[in-house]
Design a protein around this motif. Structure first.
Motif, PDB file in Angstrom:
ATOM      1  N   SER A 257      58.308  37.288  13.734  1.00  0.00           N
ATOM      2  CA  SER A 257      58.895  35.973  13.946  1.00  0.00           C
ATOM      3  C   SER A 257      60.375  36.042  14.328  1.00  0.00           C
ATOM      4  O   SER A 257      61.080  35.065  14.245  1.00  0.00           O
ATOM      5  CB  SER A 257      58.701  35.088  12.705  1.00  0.00           C
ATOM      6  OG  SER A 257      59.308  35.664  11.585  1.00  0.00           O
TER       7      SER A 257
ATOM      8  N   SER B 144      60.759  40.318   6.189  1.00  0.00           N
ATOM      9  CA  SER B 144      59.439  39.755   6.509  1.00  0.00           C
ATOM     10  C   SER B 144      59.400  39.218   7.931  1.00  0.00           C
ATOM     11  O   SER B 144      58.402  39.392   8.639  1.00  0.00           O
ATOM     12  CB  SER B 144      59.083  38.643   5.517  1.00  0.00           C
ATOM     13  OG  SER B 144      58.917  39.168   4.232  1.00  0.00           O
TER      14      SER B 144
ATOM     15  N   ASN C 200      56.656  40.510  10.563  1.00  0.00           N
ATOM     16  CA  ASN C 200      55.578  39.660  11.075  1.00  0.00           C
ATOM     17  C   ASN C 200      55.846  39.120  12.470  1.00  0.00           C
ATOM     18  O   ASN C 200      55.114  38.268  12.961  1.00  0.00           O
ATOM     19  CB  ASN C 200      55.236  38.544  10.078  1.00  0.00           C
ATOM     20  CG  ASN C 200      56.359  37.562   9.882  1.00  0.00           C
ATOM     21  OD1 ASN C 200      57.242  37.417  10.724  1.00  0.00           O
ATOM     22  ND2 ASN C 200      56.332  36.876   8.751  1.00  0.00           N
TER      23      ASN C 200
END
Length: 148
Positions: A90, A84, A88
Motif C-alpha cells: 500500500s 505493514s 502489503n
C-alpha cells in the motif's frame, strides 16, 4: 542534559523519522533511488528503539516512566503501520521485487511486535492510536502559512 527530556526528545526524533518515511512512501518515487536509504533508516529506527526500550526497562526511577512507555508504544504502533504498508503493497515503494527485502521488512516487523509485547507485559496500558494525525496536513499548512 536532563535525562527526562532526553528520553522524550529521543522518542520524538524517532517519530519524526517514521513520519518522514510515511510521507516518502506516499509519493510516487523511484524505488531504485530510495529503497536502500529507506531500509537503512528502518534499521536505524529499529536499533534506536531497541536501545530506548532497554534504557526504559533499566531506569525504574524515571519520573514520567509510564508516560514514556505510552509514547514508546505509540511510536512502535506507527512503525508497525509503516512496515505493514511496505509489506502489503500500500505504498509507492515496491518491496515485492526482492524476497530478501521483504524478509528484512518482515524481520523488522517481528522485532517491533516483540517490543510491543514487552511493553504490554511491563504492565503499562497500551492505547490504540489513530493512524491519522491530530492536525491534518492541510490544517498544518494553513497554520504555518502566515509564518512564511
Amino acid at each position: 542534559m536532563n535525562k527526562q527530556s532526553k528520553v522524550e526528545d529521543n522518542i520524538f526524533a524517532v517519530n519524526l523519522r517514521i513520519k518522514m518515511l510515511k510521507d516518502t512512501a506516499l509519493l510516487d518515487t523511484d524505488t531504485g533511488l530510495f529503497l536502500d536509504k529507506i531500509l537503512d533508516d528502518l534499521e536505524f529506527i529499529d536499533q534506536t528503539l531497541e536501545a530506548l526500550l532497554k534504557a526504559l526497562e533499566e531506569n525504574s526511577r524515571l519520573i514520567r516512566r509510564e508516560g514514556y512507555y505510552e509514547d514508546f508504544s505509540e511510536t512502535e504502533w506507527q512503525l508497525n503501520q509503516l512496515l505493514s504498508a511496505f509489506l502489503n503493497g500500500s505504498s509507492s515503494i515496491f518491496m515485492d521485487d526482492n524476497p530478501l527485502t521483504r524478509e528484512r521488512i518482515s524481520m523488522l516487523r517481528m522485532k517491533s511486535d516483540a517490543r510491543r509485547k514487552t511493553i504490554e507485559l511491563s504492565g503499562v496500558s497500551e492505547k490504540k492510536f489513530s493512524p491519522e494525525p491530530l492536525v491534518s496536513g492541510a490544517e498544518l499548512s494553513e497554520l504555518l502559512r502566515d509564518l512564511e
